[in-house]
Design a protein around this motif. Structure first.
Motif, PDB file in Angstrom:
ATOM      1  N   ALA A   9       4.669  78.811  58.830  1.00  0.00           N
ATOM      2  CA  ALA A   9       5.515  79.416  57.791  1.00  0.00           C
ATOM      3  C   ALA A   9       5.121  78.842  56.436  1.00  0.00           C
ATOM      4  CB  ALA A   9       6.982  79.138  58.071  1.00  0.00           C
ATOM      5  N   ASP A  10       4.879  79.745  55.481  1.00  0.00           N
ATOM      6  CA  ASP A  10       4.484  79.292  54.141  1.00  0.00           C
ATOM      7  C   ASP A  10       5.648  78.645  53.404  1.00  0.00           C
ATOM      8  OD1 ASP A  10       1.675  80.676  53.708  1.00  0.00           O
ATOM      9  OD2 ASP A  10       2.974  82.131  54.703  1.00  0.00           O
ATOM     10  N   PHE A  11       6.858  79.170  53.648  1.00  0.00           N
ATOM     11  CA  PHE A  11       8.030  78.673  52.924  1.00  0.00           C
ATOM     12  C   PHE A  11       9.199  78.537  53.895  1.00  0.00           C
ATOM     13  CE2 PHE A  11       5.513  81.345  50.048  1.00  0.00           C
ATOM     14  CZ  PHE A  11       5.178  80.408  49.074  1.00  0.00           C
ATOM     15  N   HIS A  12       9.941  77.466  53.754  1.00  0.00           N
ATOM     16  CA  HIS A  12      11.116  77.215  54.597  1.00  0.00           C
ATOM     17  C   HIS A  12      12.330  77.266  53.671  1.00  0.00           C
ATOM     18  CE1 HIS A  12       8.274  75.745  57.680  1.00  0.00           C
ATOM     19  NE2 HIS A  12       7.610  75.341  56.622  1.00  0.00           N
ATOM     20  N   ILE A  13      13.171  78.259  53.875  1.00  0.00           N
ATOM     21  CA  ILE A  13      14.266  78.492  52.926  1.00  0.00           C
ATOM     22  C   ILE A  13      15.599  78.437  53.654  1.00  0.00           C
ATOM     23  CG2 ILE A  13      15.114  80.030  51.136  1.00  0.00           C
ATOM     24  CD1 ILE A  13      12.429  81.438  51.166  1.00  0.00           C
ATOM     25  N   ARG A  14      16.532  77.706  53.078  1.00  0.00           N
ATOM     26  CA  ARG A  14      17.864  77.602  53.683  1.00  0.00           C
ATOM     27  C   ARG A  14      18.917  77.934  52.625  1.00  0.00           C
ATOM     28  NH1 ARG A  14      19.121  72.068  56.606  1.00  0.00           N
ATOM     29  NH2 ARG A  14      17.465  72.901  57.930  1.00  0.00           N
ATOM     30  N   PHE A  15      19.823  78.827  52.984  1.00  0.00           N
ATOM     31  CA  PHE A  15      20.930  79.206  52.093  1.00  0.00           C
ATOM     32  C   PHE A  15      22.218  78.680  52.728  1.00  0.00           C
ATOM     33  CE2 PHE A  15      17.558  82.182  51.491  1.00  0.00           C
ATOM     34  CZ  PHE A  15      17.534  82.425  50.125  1.00  0.00           C
ATOM     35  N   ARG A  16      22.969  77.912  51.954  1.00  0.00           N
ATOM     36  CA  ARG A  16      24.200  77.331  52.501  1.00  0.00           C
ATOM     37  C   ARG A  16      25.380  77.565  51.575  1.00  0.00           C
ATOM     38  NH1 ARG A  16      22.275  71.388  54.272  1.00  0.00           N
ATOM     39  NH2 ARG A  16      21.657  71.451  52.085  1.00  0.00           N
ATOM     40  N   ARG A  17      26.534  77.775  52.192  1.00  0.00           N
ATOM     41  CA  ARG A  17      27.765  77.814  51.387  1.00  0.00           C
ATOM     42  C   ARG A  17      28.001  76.422  50.836  1.00  0.00           C
ATOM     43  NH1 ARG A  17      31.383  82.071  52.609  1.00  0.00           N
ATOM     44  NH2 ARG A  17      30.629  83.312  54.355  1.00  0.00           N
ATOM     45  N   THR A  18      28.491  76.395  49.611  1.00  0.00           N
ATOM     46  CA  THR A  18      28.813  75.107  49.022  1.00  0.00           C
ATOM     47  C   THR A  18      29.942  75.315  48.025  1.00  0.00           C
ATOM     48  OG1 THR A  18      27.887  73.207  47.853  1.00  0.00           O
ATOM     49  CG2 THR A  18      27.065  75.358  47.188  1.00  0.00           C
ATOM     50  N   ARG A  19      30.427  74.254  47.460  1.00  0.00           N
ATOM     51  CA  ARG A  19      31.466  74.363  46.426  1.00  0.00           C
ATOM     52  C   ARG A  19      31.047  73.521  45.239  1.00  0.00           C
ATOM     53  NH1 ARG A  19      36.038  76.860  47.646  1.00  0.00           N
ATOM     54  NH2 ARG A  19      36.476  77.298  49.825  1.00  0.00           N
ATOM     55  N   ARG A  20      31.524  73.899  44.081  1.00  0.00           N
ATOM     56  CA  ARG A  20      31.245  73.089  42.896  1.00  0.00           C
ATOM     57  C   ARG A  20      32.552  72.462  42.452  1.00  0.00           C
ATOM     58  NH1 ARG A  20      27.475  76.294  38.790  1.00  0.00           N
ATOM     59  NH2 ARG A  20      26.984  74.177  38.120  1.00  0.00           N
ATOM     60  N   LEU A  21      32.454  71.264  41.930  1.00  0.00           N
ATOM     61  CA  LEU A  21      33.656  70.468  41.645  1.00  0.00           C
ATOM     62  C   LEU A  21      34.673  71.197  40.777  1.00  0.00           C
ATOM     63  CD1 LEU A  21      32.316  66.855  41.138  1.00  0.00           C
ATOM     64  CD2 LEU A  21      33.828  67.714  42.938  1.00  0.00           C
ATOM     65  N   ARG A  22      34.220  71.839  39.718  1.00  0.00           N
ATOM     66  CA  ARG A  22      35.182  72.425  38.775  1.00  0.00           C
ATOM     67  C   ARG A  22      35.576  73.848  39.135  1.00  0.00           C
ATOM     68  NH1 ARG A  22      33.222  70.261  32.853  1.00  0.00           N
ATOM     69  NH2 ARG A  22      33.292  68.064  33.373  1.00  0.00           N
ATOM     70  N   ARG A  23      35.021  74.369  40.174  1.00  0.00           N
ATOM     71  CA  ARG A  23      35.335  75.752  40.554  1.00  0.00           C
ATOM     72  C   ARG A  23      35.858  75.747  41.990  1.00  0.00           C
ATOM     73  NH1 ARG A  23      32.210  79.193  37.162  1.00  0.00           N
ATOM     74  NH2 ARG A  23      32.136  78.132  35.159  1.00  0.00           N
ATOM     75  N   ARG A  24      37.012  75.189  42.182  1.00  0.00           N
ATOM     76  CA  ARG A  24      37.488  74.919  43.543  1.00  0.00           C
ATOM     77  C   ARG A  24      37.754  76.189  44.337  1.00  0.00           C
ATOM     78  NH1 ARG A  24      41.256  69.718  43.496  1.00  0.00           N
ATOM     79  NH2 ARG A  24      41.162  70.246  45.692  1.00  0.00           N
ATOM     80  N   PHE A  25      38.075  77.269  43.636  1.00  0.00           N
ATOM     81  CA  PHE A  25      38.463  78.467  44.379  1.00  0.00           C
ATOM     82  C   PHE A  25      37.341  79.494  44.461  1.00  0.00           C
ATOM     83  CE2 PHE A  25      42.308  76.657  42.489  1.00  0.00           C
ATOM     84  CZ  PHE A  25      42.924  76.260  43.665  1.00  0.00           C
ATOM     85  N   CYS A  26      36.171  79.083  44.093  1.00  0.00           N
ATOM     86  CA  CYS A  26      35.038  80.006  44.138  1.00  0.00           C
ATOM     87  C   CYS A  26      33.962  79.439  45.053  1.00  0.00           C
ATOM     88  CB  CYS A  26      34.493  80.211  42.723  1.00  0.00           C
ATOM     89  SG  CYS A  26      33.076  81.307  42.665  1.00  0.00           S
ATOM     90  N   SER A  27      33.522  80.222  46.024  1.00  0.00           N
ATOM     91  CA  SER A  27      32.451  79.766  46.909  1.00  0.00           C
ATOM     92  C   SER A  27      31.113  79.955  46.235  1.00  0.00           C
ATOM     93  CB  SER A  27      32.479  80.560  48.214  1.00  0.00           C
ATOM     94  OG  SER A  27      33.605  80.202  48.953  1.00  0.00           O
ATOM     95  N   TYR A  28      30.249  79.038  46.503  1.00  0.00           N
ATOM     96  CA  TYR A  28      28.903  79.094  45.930  1.00  0.00           C
ATOM     97  C   TYR A  28      27.878  79.052  47.059  1.00  0.00           C
ATOM     98  CZ  TYR A  28      30.292  78.625  41.081  1.00  0.00           C
ATOM     99  OH  TYR A  28      30.807  78.864  39.841  1.00  0.00           O
ATOM    100  N   VAL A  29      26.668  79.389  46.693  1.00  0.00           N
ATOM    101  CA  VAL A  29      25.579  79.281  47.657  1.00  0.00           C
ATOM    102  C   VAL A  29      24.487  78.410  47.040  1.00  0.00           C
ATOM    103  CG1 VAL A  29      24.567  81.468  46.858  1.00  0.00           C
ATOM    104  CG2 VAL A  29      23.913  80.557  49.062  1.00  0.00           C
ATOM    105  N   SER A  30      24.016  77.477  47.860  1.00  0.00           N
ATOM    106  CA  SER A  30      22.902  76.650  47.400  1.00  0.00           C
ATOM    107  C   SER A  30      21.642  77.064  48.149  1.00  0.00           C
ATOM    108  CB  SER A  30      23.188  75.166  47.632  1.00  0.00           C
ATOM    109  OG  SER A  30      23.202  74.893  49.009  1.00  0.00           O
ATOM    110  N   ASP A  59      11.722  74.329  51.133  1.00  0.00           N
ATOM    111  CA  ASP A  59      10.880  73.207  51.570  1.00  0.00           C
ATOM    112  C   ASP A  59      11.511  71.859  51.227  1.00  0.00           C
ATOM    113  OD1 ASP A  59       9.052  75.024  52.558  1.00  0.00           O
ATOM    114  OD2 ASP A  59       7.862  75.058  50.733  1.00  0.00           O
ATOM    115  N   GLY A  60      12.820  71.777  51.439  1.00  0.00           N
ATOM    116  CA  GLY A  60      13.516  70.503  51.262  1.00  0.00           C
ATOM    117  C   GLY A  60      13.971  70.214  49.840  1.00  0.00           C
ATOM    118  N   HIS A  61      13.687  71.106  48.901  1.00  0.00           N
ATOM    119  CA  HIS A  61      14.099  70.885  47.507  1.00  0.00           C
ATOM    120  C   HIS A  61      15.012  72.019  47.058  1.00  0.00           C
ATOM    121  CE1 HIS A  61      11.100  67.731  47.094  1.00  0.00           C
ATOM    122  NE2 HIS A  61      10.260  68.537  47.713  1.00  0.00           N
ATOM    123  N   GLU A  62      15.908  71.694  46.126  1.00  0.00           N
ATOM    124  CA  GLU A  62      16.763  72.730  45.553  1.00  0.00           C
ATOM    125  C   GLU A  62      16.187  73.124  44.200  1.00  0.00           C
ATOM    126  OE1 GLU A  62      20.949  72.173  45.515  1.00  0.00           O
ATOM    127  OE2 GLU A  62      21.010  71.369  47.552  1.00  0.00           O
TER     128      GLU A  62
END
Lengths: 92, 315
Positions: B58-79, B83-86
């Motif tokens: 595989a040329d690229f290894h990509i992972r999408f995960r749900r996450t939250r940001r500190l100041r936006r508690r009621f909004c879901s985010y995706v990170s 290849d191990g870096h954001e």
């Protein structure tokens, strides 16, 4: 004051109809130039020259006498090419 | 095996487990996620794309995960992790599908320097391709979507890859990215077109992706020479107007639009020189898609692209 002698850098050239594209292999920059600038660069690729020497060579090819107006025009083009990094004056 | 041969459950299982090994043209992306919208987008838009084996590189290894940001508690985010870096900060979950496509773009244009990469769409008909380089807002993707909905083969919507060996276009045939009003324009123009999840409120506005024609995906291995360089410019209310562009101006347009022209140095210069030698260049103003499609179809009937080749090639 002695006339400035100009030199150019290693160039790659692609001619299309009346225009040319020049690639400066030293800097990696690419420029679209008109036939006059192209001719001046091709003279400088043979050897470093002054504006007068360039004018004489170009004029001979088109069978004209190199007058002061042509020399001044060549000087102007050389200064533009200098700003683009395609030529530079040799140290006096 | 292609993605449409998996059930929704099987696709989600792969994505949640060891990953979907998605084969897109010359690339293999390992994709991992548990986000439903992304699985749905893949099911809708990548149905004809092959699934590579887990044992393939595989040329690229990509992972999408749900996450939250500190100041936006009621909004879901995706990170996004590549290849191990954001490579970028998390974005709102509602934009996940646009982020996915943007991430694939980034993987290609930031890494695939074995090709000349031009920011351009490319389409093909009758063995001849048109490259459409243009900045955002020029209507490039709208034009591309209209043409592929009328029988042109989609080579690419966003990044045109030029082989350094032979100079042909390497198709990737990924979904076409449409923004804001263009979505409804294409829905009206091509009512059968299939769209993936809508991503609202992005920096570019609302984005939706159109499924590539299955035939274009199946023929992704067929490389194609460029015959035309057409620089589109959408002008509201404008008449369809093509004007010849000098080859030198066409050269500069390609060089400016190529992501890695400077990096490739002399090789980039030689590739663009050869590309322009073989192409007829136009600037193209348009607004009416029916007129535009007619103009492109008439172009394929012309022989001008053949007449510019050396006479010796005729035998």
């Amino acid at each position: 004051m002695r006339a400035r002698i100009w030199r150019t850098f290693p160039l790659s050239r692609k001619a299309f109809d009346e225009e040319s594209v020049i690639f400066n292999r030293a800097s990696g920059s690419t420029h679209l130039i008109n036939p006059v600038a192209d001719k001046i660069l091709s003279v400088l690729e043979q050897r470093p020259s002054s504006a007068q020497e360039i004018s004489e060579q170009v004029s001979a090819e088109i069978k004209l006498d190199p007058d002061e107006e042509i020399i001044q025009r060549v000087e102007l083009v050389l200064e533009t090419l200098d700003r683009l990094g395609l030529v530079e004056p040799l140290p006096q | 095996m292609i993605i449409s041969q998996l059930t929704s459950g099987q696709l989600e299982e792969k994505l949640a487990g060891s990953g979907l090994f998605l084969n897109v043209g010359p690339f293999i992306f390992q994709i991992q996620t548990t986000i439903d919208d992304l699985a749905e987008g893949l099911r809708l838009l990548y149905g004809e794309f092959p699934i590579a084996s887990r044992t393939d590189f595989a040329d690229f290894h990509i992972r999408f995960r749900r996450t939250r940001r500190l100041r936006r508690r009621f909004c879901s985010y995706v990170s996004v992790e590549v290849d191990g870096h954001e490579p970028a900060a998390p974005v709102p979950l509602e934009q996940v599908y646009a982020v996915f496509e943007g991430c694939l773009n980034w993987c290609i244009y930031a890494h695939a320097y074995q090709y000349l990469i031009i920011h351009a769409a490319a389409i093909e008909r009758g063995g001849r391709a048109a490259i459409l380089p243009a900045p955002p807002g020029s209507g490039k993707s709208t034009l591309c979507a209209a043409l592929v909905s009328r029988g042109w083969r989609l080579l690419t919507d966003e990044l045109t890859l030029i082989a350094t060996d032979g100079g042909k276009i390497i198709p990737i045939a990924r979904p076409i990215s449409l923004k804001n009003d263009s979505v409804d324009i294409i829905k009206n123009f091509a009512p059968d077109a299939i769209f993936g999840p809508i991503s609202p409120n992005t920096v570019k506005g609302t984005i939706a992706h159109m499924r590539p024609p299955p035939e274009s995906v199946r023929r992704v291995g067929e490389y194609c020479p460029a015959t035309w360089l057409i620089v589109p410019s959408y002008q509201a209310g404008a008449n369809t107007k093509a004007r010849p562009m000098s080859k030198a101006a066409g050269f500069m347009r390609v060089a400016e639009s190529a992501v890695n022209y400077m990096t490739l140095g002399q090789l980039g210069f030689d590739l663009v020189s050869n590309l322009i030698d073989e192409t007829v260049c136009y600037g193209f103003e348009f607004s009416d898609l029916h007129e535009t499609v007619n103009w492109f179809d008439e172009l394929t009937l012309s022989r001008e692209a053949i007449s510019i080749r050396p006479a010796a090639s005729n035998g």
